[in-house]
Enzyme design. Structure first.
Site, PDB file in Angstrom:
ATOM      1  N   CYS A   5     -13.648 -11.400  79.798  1.00 50.31           N
ATOM      2  CA  CYS A   5     -13.757 -12.841  79.986  1.00 50.31           C
ATOM      3  C   CYS A   5     -13.510 -13.537  78.652  1.00 50.31           C
ATOM      4  O   CYS A   5     -13.796 -12.990  77.602  1.00 50.31           O
ATOM      5  CB  CYS A   5     -15.124 -13.327  80.503  1.00 50.31           C
ATOM      6  SG  CYS A   5     -15.442 -12.923  82.225  1.00 50.31           S
ATOM      7  N   GLY A  32      -9.023 -11.937  80.761  1.00 55.27           N
ATOM      8  CA  GLY A  32      -9.387 -12.081  82.165  1.00 55.27           C
ATOM      9  C   GLY A  32      -8.263 -12.722  82.941  1.00 55.27           C
ATOM     10  O   GLY A  32      -7.740 -13.757  82.539  1.00 55.27           O
ATOM     11  N   ASN A 106     -19.130 -15.381  78.741  1.00 58.91           N
ATOM     12  CA  ASN A 106     -18.554 -14.063  78.508  1.00 58.91           C
ATOM     13  C   ASN A 106     -19.707 -13.131  78.180  1.00 58.91           C
ATOM     14  O   ASN A 106     -20.437 -13.364  77.221  1.00 58.91           O
ATOM     15  CB  ASN A 106     -17.567 -14.117  77.338  1.00 58.91           C
ATOM     16  CG  ASN A 106     -17.098 -12.734  76.878  1.00 58.91           C
ATOM     17  OD1 ASN A 106     -16.792 -12.530  75.712  1.00 58.91           O
ATOM     18  ND2 ASN A 106     -17.037 -11.777  77.781  1.00 58.91           N
ATOM     19  N   GLY A 107     -19.870 -12.102  78.993  1.00 57.44           N
ATOM     20  CA  GLY A 107     -20.956 -11.156  78.767  1.00 57.44           C
ATOM     21  C   GLY A 107     -21.629 -10.809  80.071  1.00 57.44           C
ATOM     22  O   GLY A 107     -21.129 -11.158  81.147  1.00 57.44           O
ATOM     23  N   CYS A 243     -20.023  -5.410  69.993  1.00 56.31           N
ATOM     24  CA  CYS A 243     -19.328  -4.396  70.792  1.00 56.31           C
ATOM     25  C   CYS A 243     -18.145  -3.843  69.988  1.00 56.31           C
ATOM     26  O   CYS A 243     -17.228  -4.578  69.641  1.00 56.31           O
ATOM     27  CB  CYS A 243     -18.814  -5.057  72.069  1.00 56.31           C
ATOM     28  SG  CYS A 243     -17.638  -4.051  72.995  1.00 56.31           S
ATOM     29  N   TYR A 249     -10.081  -2.118  71.915  1.00 57.21           N
ATOM     30  CA  TYR A 249      -9.238  -2.407  73.075  1.00 57.21           C
ATOM     31  C   TYR A 249      -9.128  -3.879  73.482  1.00 57.21           C
ATOM     32  O   TYR A 249      -8.028  -4.374  73.703  1.00 57.21           O
ATOM     33  CB  TYR A 249      -9.714  -1.597  74.282  1.00 57.21           C
ATOM     34  CG  TYR A 249      -9.001  -1.960  75.557  1.00 57.21           C
ATOM     35  CD1 TYR A 249      -7.696  -1.526  75.799  1.00 57.21           C
ATOM     36  CD2 TYR A 249      -9.601  -2.786  76.508  1.00 57.21           C
ATOM     37  CE1 TYR A 249      -7.020  -1.881  76.954  1.00 57.21           C
ATOM     38  CE2 TYR A 249      -8.929  -3.147  77.665  1.00 57.21           C
ATOM     39  CZ  TYR A 249      -7.643  -2.702  77.881  1.00 57.21           C
ATOM     40  OH  TYR A 249      -6.974  -3.067  79.015  1.00 57.21           O
ATOM     41  N   ASP A 378      -3.486   6.935  72.197  1.00 59.70           N
ATOM     42  CA  ASP A 378      -4.000   5.776  72.928  1.00 59.70           C
ATOM     43  C   ASP A 378      -5.337   5.360  72.335  1.00 59.70           C
ATOM     44  O   ASP A 378      -5.921   6.079  71.526  1.00 59.70           O
ATOM     45  CB  ASP A 378      -4.138   6.087  74.426  1.00 59.70           C
ATOM     46  CG  ASP A 378      -4.098   4.805  75.277  1.00 59.70           C
ATOM     47  OD1 ASP A 378      -3.972   3.692  74.715  1.00 59.70           O
ATOM     48  OD2 ASP A 378      -4.194   4.924  76.511  1.00 59.70           O
TER      49      ASP A 378
HETATM   50  P1  5GP Z   1      -8.136   5.662  81.988  1.00 59.68           P
HETATM   51  O1  5GP Z   1      -6.743   5.721  82.477  1.00 59.68           O
HETATM   52  O2  5GP Z   1      -8.551   6.836  81.170  1.00 59.68           O
HETATM   53  O3  5GP Z   1      -9.096   5.400  83.105  1.00 59.68           O
HETATM   54  O4  5GP Z   1      -8.263   4.382  81.075  1.00 59.68           O
HETATM   55  C1  5GP Z   1      -7.763   4.384  79.767  1.00 59.68           C
HETATM   56  C2  5GP Z   1      -6.731   3.328  79.594  1.00 59.68           C
HETATM   57  O5  5GP Z   1      -7.236   2.088  80.073  1.00 59.68           O
HETATM   58  C3  5GP Z   1      -6.365   3.144  78.151  1.00 59.68           C
HETATM   59  O6  5GP Z   1      -4.941   3.054  78.070  1.00 59.68           O
HETATM   60  C4  5GP Z   1      -7.007   1.836  77.743  1.00 59.68           C
HETATM   61  O7  5GP Z   1      -6.108   1.100  76.944  1.00 59.68           O
HETATM   62  C5  5GP Z   1      -7.287   1.132  79.031  1.00 59.68           C
HETATM   63  N1  5GP Z   1      -8.647   0.549  79.085  1.00 59.68           N
HETATM   64  C6  5GP Z   1      -9.758   0.889  78.409  1.00 59.68           C
HETATM   65  N2  5GP Z   1     -10.799   0.120  78.747  1.00 59.68           N
HETATM   66  C7  5GP Z   1     -10.345  -0.744  79.661  1.00 59.68           C
HETATM   67  C8  5GP Z   1     -10.942  -1.832  80.388  1.00 59.68           C
HETATM   68  O8  5GP Z   1     -12.110  -2.152  80.260  1.00 59.68           O
HETATM   69  N3  5GP Z   1     -10.125  -2.516  81.232  1.00 59.68           N
HETATM   70  C9  5GP Z   1      -8.802  -2.196  81.391  1.00 59.68           C
HETATM   71  N4  5GP Z   1      -8.053  -2.919  82.232  1.00 59.68           N
HETATM   72  N5  5GP Z   1      -8.220  -1.184  80.739  1.00 59.68           N
HETATM   73  C10 5GP Z   1      -8.975  -0.472  79.891  1.00 59.68           C
HETATM   74 MG    MG Z   2      -3.779   1.214  77.820  1.00 64.82          MG
END
Ligand code: 5GP
Ligand code: MG
Length: 503
Positions: A5, A32, A106-107, A243, A249, A378
């Site tokens: 968010c 978001g 947000n939170g 966080c 990420y 990654d």
């Molecule tokens: P996995 O495919 O292992 O379930 O998720 C890892 C991938 O999802 C990584 O490429 C990372 O960049 C992305 N990712 C990590 N945390 C989140 C999140 O909270 N939301 C979304 N949409 N992607 C995430």
């Molecule tokens: Mg990714």
């Protein structure tokens, strides 16, 4: 699985606030994509436009013109508590005896049920299951009894969890960061007014200057005429709990959080990833876009490292491209092409669809892969879907070996500041050793970054970070979980927690 968010707020001297808010929400769109909204005030009345969809789809030019006034707040929503329906789009607004209130959050609170039950007993009726409405009602209640600053303080004392809020009480615009500073929020100077935003990239978009982050436990009140802002430190716990995943990420690489440029943090984490677990392969390849900055730091450290310092037997360290003299000859290559038009894999409901989505989203460039040993980089592994699919994809494209390096520690526990309840069962690392995860991925080697590397890079003590998802110890008091510090949920039902004279 993590909560995102984005929130924004603005107070300008002469210009209308809606357009700059709209641009800032565009800048925060990555936080978001489910809904977007703006609430403004022109000194007489509140205006709101809130809908599901992307910022560009939610607002037409007419909508922005109808959002009158020089002050306002905005929100982009990633589904958190309250479900994914339109009911929970924000900013949330209410009218009550002492005016109008708009609130963007947000939170995630971890004591929503307590506060809600207490308010229900006092006659408040709720229309959503979200925690944002609970905060709004609590604040509205307190505003009937106390001045603005005291009212916010009372609400802050009752909430437990993470919140960066922007609030419009009539034309008074405020920002609040929870006492542990879990989510980011910063202040910018626009020359003819001030802005609050989840990330500094939004301030850049408005051609403003980042002043500083809102401090944990701080309330910032913007002057209605855009001439300045006041600060009130409402809580000062000895420790904070930012966080770390914002850096890994969520946040845009071009944002600065607590003085750190996110892109440089990721590159440094990439360098440390190499230092902790070097694999000398022919190519270093990022998972676009999340692994890019990590891979660039990793490849840079690899090409600077003298061969003599690289331990043998690490993956296929000292691969064919390497010689025993000088630095290893590491190529950084974009070997995976991204289809920009595919939605986020996370919103696909079933595991099967999620897997297909990865194939749809990324396709290898065969010449950079075929016959080569590849280090795939990654930011994180959550369920393991992305990495598993990509390792297979690279093998199918002729890779001789695939080594996986991850710029975060194994995610072993859910995020309660968070969303869609990625439970322990879904988290691939929650019950597997790194060797078992490697086997599941089908990779030739796998290494994660250590927690220490993250704390050192951010120059923070571990107890000043929220590391719940990688340690299973939380900086909050959560039912059924372990906390790593001396924190207690406020007893909100207890009359003593309320000011004297309360009903
Ligand atoms: P996995 O495919 O292992 O379930 O998720 C890892 C991938 O999802 C990584 O490429 C990372 O960049 C992305 N990712 C990590 N945390 C989140 C999140 O909270 N939301 C979304 N949409 N992607 C995430
Ligand atoms: Mg990714």
């Amino acid at each position: 699985m993590h909560e995102k968010c984005g929130v924004a707020a603005i107070a300008l001297t002469e210009r209308a606030g809606a357009r700059p808010l709209y641009y800032s929400l565009y800048a925060l769109q990555h936080r978001g994509q489910e809904s977007a909204g703006i609430v403004t005030h022109d000194g007489f009345q509140q205006y709101a436009h809130v809908e599901t969809g992307l910022v560009g789809d939610v607002f037409a030019a007419d909508d922005l013109d109808e959002l009158r006034g020089n002050v306002g707040i905005g929100h982009v929503r990633y589904p958190t508590s309250g479900g994914t329906d339109a009911c929970c789009a924000q900013p949330f607004s209410v009218s009550f005896k002492s005016g109008s209130l708009g609130l963007a959050h947000n939170g995630n609170l971890v004591n929503t049920a307590d506060v809600r039950a207490d308010l229900e007993e006092r006659g408040h009726a709720f229309t959503t299951w979200g925690d944002t409405e609970v905060i709004a009602h609590d604040l509205a209640h307190n505003l009937l009894e106390a001045d603005l600053v005291r009212a916010v303080k009372r609400t802050m004392d009752r909430l437990h969890g993470s919140y960066s809020l922007t609030i419009a009480h009539d034309d008074t615009i405020m920002g609040v960061r929870d006492p542990l500073g879990n989510r980011p929020l910063c202040i910018g100077d626009l020359g003819d007014g001030y802005v609050l935003a989840s990330e500094s990239a939004a301030i850049d978009t408005l051609d403003g200057d980042l002043i500083r982050d809102v401090r944990p436990g701080e309330l910032v009140v913007l002057a209605e005429d855009g001439s300045g802002f006041d600060s009130y430190q409402l809580a000062s716990p000895p420790r904070s709990a930012g966080c770390f995943f914002e850096y890994v990420y969520f946040a845009r690489p071009d944002s600065v959080i607590d003085g750190n440029l996110v892109y440089e943090v990721r590159r440094e984490l990439g360098r440390r990833l190499w230092a902790e677990n070097p694999a000398t392969t022919d190519v270093v390849m990022p998972v676009p876009d999340s692994g890019r900055a990590f891979a660039s730091g990793y490849a840079e450290a690899a090409s600077e490292a003298p061969m003599s310092e690289i331990p043998a037997g690490n993956g296929d360290a000292r691969g064919e491209a390497a010689t025993d003299e000088g630095s290893p000859d590491v190529e950084f290559a974009e070997g995976l092409m991204k289809n920009r038009y595919v939605g986020r894999t996370f919103i696909m409901p079933s595991q099967d669809e999620r897997e297909r989505a990865v194939r749809l989203k990324l396709n290898p460039i065969k010449s950079t892969v075929s016959g080569k040993s590849v280090t795939l980089i990654d930011d994180s592994i959550v369920r393991g879907t992305t990495s598993t699919q990509l390792v297979e994809l690279l093998h199918d494209a002729g890779a001789r070996a695939v080594h996986v390096r991850i710029g975060a520690p194994p995610i072993v526990a859910p995020c309660y500041m968070g969303i869609d309840m990625a439970s322990r069962e879904e988290l691939i690392a929650s019950d597997k050793t790194t060797e078992e995860v490697r086997e599941t991925l089908g990779a030739d080697s796998l290494a994660y970054l250590s927690i220490d590397a993250i704390a050192e890079t951010l120059e923070r003590e571990r107890p000043d970070l929220c590391l719940g998802c990688v340690t299973g110890n939380y900086p909050y008091d959560i039912d059924g979980e372990v906390t790593d510090r001396d924190v207690q949920r406020p007893a909100v039902g207890d009359a003593s927690a309320r000011a004297a004279g309360d009903d």
